[in-house]
Motif scaffolding. Structure first.
Motif, PDB file in Angstrom:
ATOM      1  N   SER A   1     -16.573 -67.705  -5.093  1.00 18.92           N
ATOM      2  CA  SER A   1     -16.423 -66.406  -5.753  1.00 18.92           C
ATOM      3  C   SER A   1     -15.130 -65.797  -5.246  1.00 18.92           C
ATOM      4  O   SER A   1     -14.638 -66.159  -4.173  1.00 18.92           O
ATOM      5  CB  SER A   1     -17.618 -65.488  -5.463  1.00 18.92           C
TER       6      SER A   1
ATOM      7  N   PHE B   1      -5.033 -58.597 -10.240  1.00 19.58           N
ATOM      8  CA  PHE B   1      -6.066 -59.367  -9.533  1.00 19.58           C
ATOM      9  C   PHE B   1      -6.712 -60.383 -10.460  1.00 19.58           C
ATOM     10  O   PHE B   1      -6.894 -61.555 -10.091  1.00 19.58           O
ATOM     11  CB  PHE B   1      -7.139 -58.430  -8.968  1.00 19.58           C
ATOM     12  N   ASN B   2      -7.062 -59.967 -11.662  1.00 17.57           N
ATOM     13  CA  ASN B   2      -7.738 -60.871 -12.588  1.00 17.57           C
ATOM     14  C   ASN B   2      -6.857 -62.058 -12.977  1.00 17.57           C
ATOM     15  O   ASN B   2      -7.355 -63.175 -13.173  1.00 17.57           O
ATOM     16  CB  ASN B   2      -8.199 -60.112 -13.831  1.00 17.57           C
ATOM     17  N   GLU B   3      -5.558 -61.831 -13.086  1.00 15.42           N
ATOM     18  CA  GLU B   3      -4.638 -62.939 -13.388  1.00 15.42           C
ATOM     19  C   GLU B   3      -4.628 -63.956 -12.252  1.00 15.42           C
ATOM     20  O   GLU B   3      -4.661 -65.175 -12.484  1.00 15.42           O
ATOM     21  CB  GLU B   3      -3.230 -62.404 -13.634  1.00 15.42           C
TER      22      GLU B   3
ATOM     23  N   SER C   1      -7.981 -52.178  -4.609  1.00 21.50           N
ATOM     24  CA  SER C   1      -9.227 -52.352  -5.376  1.00 21.50           C
ATOM     25  C   SER C   1      -9.979 -51.038  -5.562  1.00 21.50           C
ATOM     26  O   SER C   1     -11.035 -51.026  -6.201  1.00 21.50           O
ATOM     27  CB  SER C   1     -10.139 -53.364  -4.678  1.00 21.50           C
TER      28      SER C   1
ATOM     29  N   LYS D   1      -7.002 -64.323  -9.988  1.00 19.13           N
ATOM     30  CA  LYS D   1      -8.351 -64.886  -9.931  1.00 19.13           C
ATOM     31  C   LYS D   1      -8.493 -66.063 -10.894  1.00 19.13           C
ATOM     32  O   LYS D   1      -9.060 -67.106 -10.531  1.00 19.13           O
ATOM     33  CB  LYS D   1      -9.379 -63.800 -10.264  1.00 19.13           C
ATOM     34  N   THR D   2      -7.964 -65.908 -12.099  1.00 17.41           N
ATOM     35  CA  THR D   2      -8.040 -66.983 -13.088  1.00 17.41           C
ATOM     36  C   THR D   2      -7.366 -68.246 -12.577  1.00 17.41           C
ATOM     37  O   THR D   2      -7.908 -69.356 -12.703  1.00 17.41           O
ATOM     38  CB  THR D   2      -7.391 -66.534 -14.411  1.00 17.41           C
TER      39      THR D   2
ATOM     40  N   GLU E   1     -13.086 -62.079  -4.713  1.00 16.07           N
ATOM     41  CA  GLU E   1     -13.263 -60.626  -4.666  1.00 16.07           C
ATOM     42  C   GLU E   1     -11.937 -59.912  -4.452  1.00 16.07           C
ATOM     43  O   GLU E   1     -11.111 -60.334  -3.644  1.00 16.07           O
ATOM     44  CB  GLU E   1     -14.223 -60.250  -3.528  1.00 16.07           C
ATOM     45  N   HIS E   2     -11.764 -58.832  -5.198  1.00 18.79           N
ATOM     46  CA  HIS E   2     -10.629 -57.922  -5.003  1.00 18.79           C
ATOM     47  C   HIS E   2     -11.029 -56.939  -3.913  1.00 18.79           C
ATOM     48  O   HIS E   2     -11.987 -56.186  -4.068  1.00 18.79           O
ATOM     49  CB  HIS E   2     -10.338 -57.189  -6.314  1.00 18.79           C
TER      50      HIS E   2
ATOM     51  N   ALA F   1      -5.752 -53.956 -11.098  1.00 19.83           N
ATOM     52  CA  ALA F   1      -6.981 -54.673 -11.473  1.00 19.83           C
ATOM     53  C   ALA F   1      -6.651 -55.884 -12.346  1.00 19.83           C
ATOM     54  O   ALA F   1      -7.220 -56.971 -12.159  1.00 19.83           O
ATOM     55  CB  ALA F   1      -7.940 -53.740 -12.199  1.00 19.83           C
ATOM     56  N   SER F   2      -5.728 -55.713 -13.291  1.00 17.13           N
ATOM     57  CA  SER F   2      -5.359 -56.843 -14.147  1.00 17.13           C
ATOM     58  C   SER F   2      -4.551 -57.876 -13.363  1.00 17.13           C
ATOM     59  O   SER F   2      -4.668 -59.089 -13.613  1.00 17.13           O
ATOM     60  CB  SER F   2      -4.575 -56.356 -15.374  1.00 17.13           C
TER      61      SER F   2
END
Length: 208
Positions: free
Chosen positions: A59, A42-44, A67, A46-47, A61-62, A39-40
């Motif tokens: 937008s 993915f967020n990295e 996920s 995404k940023t 999405e994971h 999850a982290s």
């Protein structure tokens, strides 16, 4: 073949299924137990994607197995980058090229454009260190909608998630550490599993 899917897809189940601890070397090579760091990761990514596409209505999405909490998966993050303005695709492609992605077409799935970093000249610590697949879709794309529908069903229904995991484990053993064979088997069998789910979802919607 997936008769229990009809029972599980819409049955309220409160008890969570514990994360499995499989030790078989065949499975370890192909699949990993769920890792919260996905999850982290993915967020990295995404940023980074938001920064490079600043000003565009997108937008991110994971999707895919990483996920889904408690689901075994290949440790590769699947990401859908979604845009709302049809005219923005070329700009997104240019932006992604600036950070080292190459557009390799839709690879047989219309409207789902694939971007890869293999041989990227432009380096990025985050994008180069976290294994991931990046797909770019318009918000109206049916494949994207199916991704989200199935992801959300797996997240909310432990029994459905367990059935899907058992399918993946069976295919991993059958593939005998051959990653390409596993991918080929999963593509065929997973389609059957998905189609069973979506047919039930459609029937449920028609009679609701």
């Amino acid at each position: 073949q997936y008769l229990s899917l009809r029972r599980s897809a819409y049955s309220p189940i409160e008890k969570s299924i514990e994360e499995p601890k499989h030790r078989d070397k065949t499975l370890i090579m192909l699949l990993s137990n769920y890792k919260p760091r996905w999850a982290s990761d993915f967020n990295e990514i995404k940023t980074q994607l938001i920064v490079v596409n600043q000003g565009l209505d997108i937008s991110i999405e994971h999707v895919g197995s990483t996920s889904i909490t408690h689901l075994m998966a290949k440790p590769i993050i699947d990401i859908d980058l979604i845009y709302s303005n049809q005219n923005d695709f070329e700009k997104i492609r240019e932006n992604l090229a600036c950070v080292g992605y190459s557009h390799v077409g839709d690879q047989g799935i219309s409207g789902r454009e694939v971007f890869k970093r293999k041989g990227a000249i432009t380096k990025n610590n985050t994008l180069d260190s976290i294994r991931h697949h990046l797909y770019v879709c318009h918000e109206s794309n049916p494949e994207f909608k199916r991704h989200l529908l199935f992801r959300d069903a797996l997240r909310s229904n432990p029994q459905l998630r367990e059935e899907y995991q058992q399918l993946k484990l069976k295919l991993a053993v059958k593939a005998n550490q051959d990653k390409k064979l596993y991918a080929d088997l999963k593509e065929k069998e997973a389609i059957n599993f998905f189609e069973s789910f979506f047919q039930i979802e459609k029937t449920n919607h028609e009679y609701s």
